[in-house]
Design an enzyme around this catalytic site. Structure first.
Site, PDB file in Angstrom:
ATOM      1  N   GLY A 215       0.822  -1.206   0.000  1.00 28.85           N
ATOM      2  CA  GLY A 215       0.000   0.000   0.000  1.00 28.85           C
ATOM      3  C   GLY A 215       0.849   1.245   0.000  1.00 28.85           C
ATOM      4  N   GLY A 220      -1.572   2.531   6.735  1.00 27.17           N
ATOM      5  CA  GLY A 220      -1.815   1.759   7.948  1.00 27.17           C
ATOM      6  C   GLY A 220      -1.244   0.367   7.931  1.00 27.17           C
ATOM      7  CE  LYS A 221       3.056  -0.094   3.654  1.00 30.43           C
ATOM      8  NZ  LYS A 221       2.567   1.284   3.461  1.00 30.43           N
ATOM      9  CB  THR A 222       3.472   0.059  10.664  1.00 31.94           C
ATOM     10  OG1 THR A 222       4.412   0.172   9.593  1.00 31.94           O
ATOM     11  CG2 THR A 222       4.208  -0.273  11.941  1.00 31.94           C
ATOM     12  CG  HIS A 437      -8.366  33.496 -11.933  1.00 36.12           C
ATOM     13  ND1 HIS A 437      -7.648  33.444 -13.110  1.00 36.12           N
ATOM     14  CD2 HIS A 437      -8.303  32.241 -11.422  1.00 36.12           C
ATOM     15  CE1 HIS A 437      -7.180  32.228 -13.296  1.00 36.12           C
ATOM     16  NE2 HIS A 437      -7.562  31.477 -12.258  1.00 36.12           N
ATOM     17  CD  GLU A 438      -9.459  31.530  -7.603  1.00 35.05           C
ATOM     18  OE1 GLU A 438     -10.091  30.463  -7.763  1.00 35.05           O
ATOM     19  OE2 GLU A 438      -8.247  31.634  -7.854  1.00 35.05           O
ATOM     20  CG  ASP A 515      -6.492  27.465 -13.511  1.00 36.63           C
ATOM     21  OD1 ASP A 515      -6.515  26.691 -12.541  1.00 36.63           O
ATOM     22  OD2 ASP A 515      -6.756  28.677 -13.422  1.00 36.63           O
TER      23      ASP A 515
END
Length: 657
Positions: A215, A220-222, A437-438, A515
């Site tokens: 993964g 969250g492997k450990t 712009h936004e 963009d």
């Protein structure tokens, strides 16, 4: 798994480490005191040699000498020591003087002719060797401390460095693991096998040799490995793949053998190897000289996992985020019998993970984990834990007693885009340019049916961005439809179109660089990977020679110059089609563009619901709606007029855009 990791106590020859250190330092100080004492005694004795022979004769003639002791010296001389009438001691060297004895007898001095009592041979040896012994003791002490900290002694260089995980370090169970249910179910079977092996053995089942957790970092492997240890209740040894590799050939293989020997004594048990790709890389891969030490370590690991000698009851659990570089012999059944993929959590998984981490944080009533989960697509478990921690830190800095939704929103923006650039000074023209712009992005997104809902729009600078419009999907998307791709292209071009539409062709800024970059990448993927161009067809084309040769994991066909020109033309057509679509939407709804830009200039940040109310002509619902004062541009007008562009917007849009 060396003996250094066993608990030390009176029953196994150990003791209090503080008491050991105290005794060692006390011995060193005592040796120093003895050396100073002996040296001071010799110095005192040497100080008695200050009487010259002539002075001694004068005192004899004056009757001040009570007794003398005459001992043979070197080179025919004599050593005369004794006591004066005042009981003071003296010592001098006398030449071969035949008149000395008669003179002493005439003056009534008691004469003794025995050898002078000096230091013994053992005292002499001790004094001479004490500095060396002191230096040797200090060196041994520091070497032992270094060996203690490194976990291996001089004779234990090839010992395993795996350590036994104890309950003191915090017990973790499957209840603490959320968002990766499928991986947890696969590992639950291993736990059940360790608890009740006869349940599987009576049906012919064999205990698995190993499980490989695959993964991305932070998934969250450990944590899963620690949960297995907490659930199974068996000895759990943990080690990193880099602990096997040393510069000396054979050390890693020796540590592998020692690790399995120690594991056999504790079987059934679990051995967890983190980052196994450090030792498990494919043999013979790469260029230049090979690492013989790493390959020997890998060979020994392969033999121990599935060789002539069976290691029953030992389950190897390994974790890596690079399974493509592992040796095929390591991945075959019989060694790592199963590969457990630990993916990034989906929206339901993120809700569960947030709920686990939020248990430790006092929350305000307005906190909704699902809204936060919707706004964090692609976040791993570690990212979500960091998000909750950042929100708690923000609430503490603000002097709050509860962590509210505003802290989570600010923490999410900080994690995704960086902290607010409060010290950044923007002119009025730059603020207006950013607001339009936004607003252009937001208006186009509101009128694109295939677009995700807008979560919020802001013109507060963060990181390298002067503003942003955040859209949140209703659910996690595993694939993207053609209409969604066209919507992304037009939304990406919305900011640039708004600048050109309001401020003119010559006033277009460089703020649309990211963009344009994202739109170009999307269009290139549509043409070269996803077969979204009728002219190119459903073929995959490599972007460079390395992809063709397989270095990038792709076997796409190479392209001719004519095909490259065709692909470039199709990419340009798609991007300019989105540009035309954005121009059409903003031209038709320019009043909404002005209203939204003015609201952004006033409030700086608007939520998606507020943008909807603003476009519908409703009140925003802020606490002080009457405090609104429209900013004035440098030209003196409150709302800029639409300026005709001096250049064309591009070619007609493709079909379906």
């Amino acid at each position: 798994m060396n003996d250094n990791n066993k608990p030390q106590g009176p029953e196994n020859g150990g003791g209090n480490p503080w008491m050991k250190s105290l005794l060692i330092w006390a011995g060193i100080l005592a040796a120093l005191a003895l050396f100073v004492t002996l040296f001071d005694g010799r110095t005192t004795q040497t100080a008695a040699d200050g009487m010259s022979y002539s002075t001694f004769l004068d005192k004899v003639q004056a009757g001040e000498v009570k007794s003398v002791n005459i001992a043979a010296g070197s080179a025919g001389t004599s050593v005369v020591s004794g006591t004066l009438s005042s009981d003071a001691k003296f010592r001098t060297n006398a030449p071969a003087d035949p008149q000395l004895i008669p003179t002493l007898r005439t003056k009534g001095v008691t004469i003794n002719a025995r050898p002078e009592e000096g230091a013994s041979i053992w005292q002499y040896i001790l004094v001479q060797s004490l500095p060396f012994l002191l230096f040797l003791g200090v060196a041994v002490f520091f070497v032992r401390q270094m060996q203690k900290n490194s976990g291996s002694g001089a004779m234990g260089f090839g010992k395993s460095r795996a350590r036994l995980l104890t309950q003191k370090e915090g017990k973790v169970t499957f209840d603490d693991v959320a968002g990766i249910d499928e991986a947890r179910e696969e590992l639950q079977e291993i736990v059940e096998f360790l608890k009740d092996p006869t349940k599987f053995a009576r049906l012919g089942g064999k205990i698995p040799k190993g499980a490989l957790l695959v993964g991305s970092p932070g998934t969250g492997k450990t944590l899963l490995a620690r949960a297995i240890a907490g659930e199974a209740g068996v000895p759990f040894f943990t080690i990193s793949g880099s602990d096997f590799v040393e510069m000396f050939v054979g050390v890693g293989a020796s540590r592998v053998r020692d690790m399995f020997e120690q594991a056999k004594k504790s079987a059934p048990c679990i051995v967890f190897i983190d980052e196994i790709d450090a030792v498990g890389r494919s043999r013979g891969a790469g260029l230049g000289n090979q690492n013989d030490e790493r390959e020997q370590t890998l060979n020994q690991l392969l033999v121990e996992m599935d060789g002539f000698e069976a290691n029953e009851g030992i389950i190897i659990i390994a974790a890596t985020n690079r399974p493509d570089v592992l040796d095929p012999a390591l991945l075959r059944p019989g060694r790592f019998d199963r590969q457990v993929v630990v993916p990034r959590p989906d929206i339901e998984g993120r809700v569960k993970i947030l709920s686990v981490h939020m248990k430790k944080v006092p929350l305000a009533p307005d906190v909704d984990p699902r809204v936060i989960a919707r706004g964090t697509p692609g976040f791993s478990g570690a990212d979500l834990a960091n998000l909750v921690n950042e929100a708690a830190l923000l609430a503490a800095r603000r002097g709050k007693r509860l962590v509210a939704m505003s802290e989570f929103e600010d923490a999410k923006d900080k994690v995704m885009m960086g902290a607010e650039r409060k010290s950044m000074l923007m002119t009025e023209d730059e603020k207006r340019m950013t607001a339009y712009h936004e607003a252009g992005h937001a208006i186009v997104a509101m009128h694109e049916p295939a677009s995700d809902p807008i979560h919020k729009a802001t013109i507060i600078p963060r990181g390298r961005a002067l503003g942003m419009v955040m859209r949140l999907p209703e659910r996690d998307q595993n694939s993207m439809h053609r209409d969604q791709m066209y919507a992304h292209l037009s939304i990406a071009m919305g900011g640039r179109v708004a600048e050109e539409l309001i401020f003119g062709y010559d006033r277009v800024s460089s703020g649309a660089s990211s963009d344009i970059q994202s739109a170009t990448r999307l269009a290139r993927s549509m043409v070269t990977k996803w077969g979204m161009s009728e002219a190119v067809g459903p073929l995959e084309y490599a972007e460079d020679e390395q992809s063709y040769l397989g270095y990038g994991g792709s076997r796409a066909a190479p392209m001719s110059n004519e095909t490259a020109k065709l692909i470039d033309g199709e990419i340009k057509k798609l991007v300019e089609g989105g540009l035309n679509r954005a121009k059409q939407v903003l031209t038709d709804h320019v009043d909404q563009l002005h209203s939204l830009a003015q609201a952004l200039l006033e409030y700086e940040t608007l939520t998606g619901e507020e943008i909807k109310r603003l476009i519908a002509g409703e009140d925003l619902g802020r606490e002080d709606p009457g405090a609104r004062a429209a900013p004035v541009s440098s030209a003196g007008t409150s709302i800029p007029k639409i300026r005709k562009p001096k250049g064309p917007f591009g070619n007609p849009a493709p079909q379906g855009a």
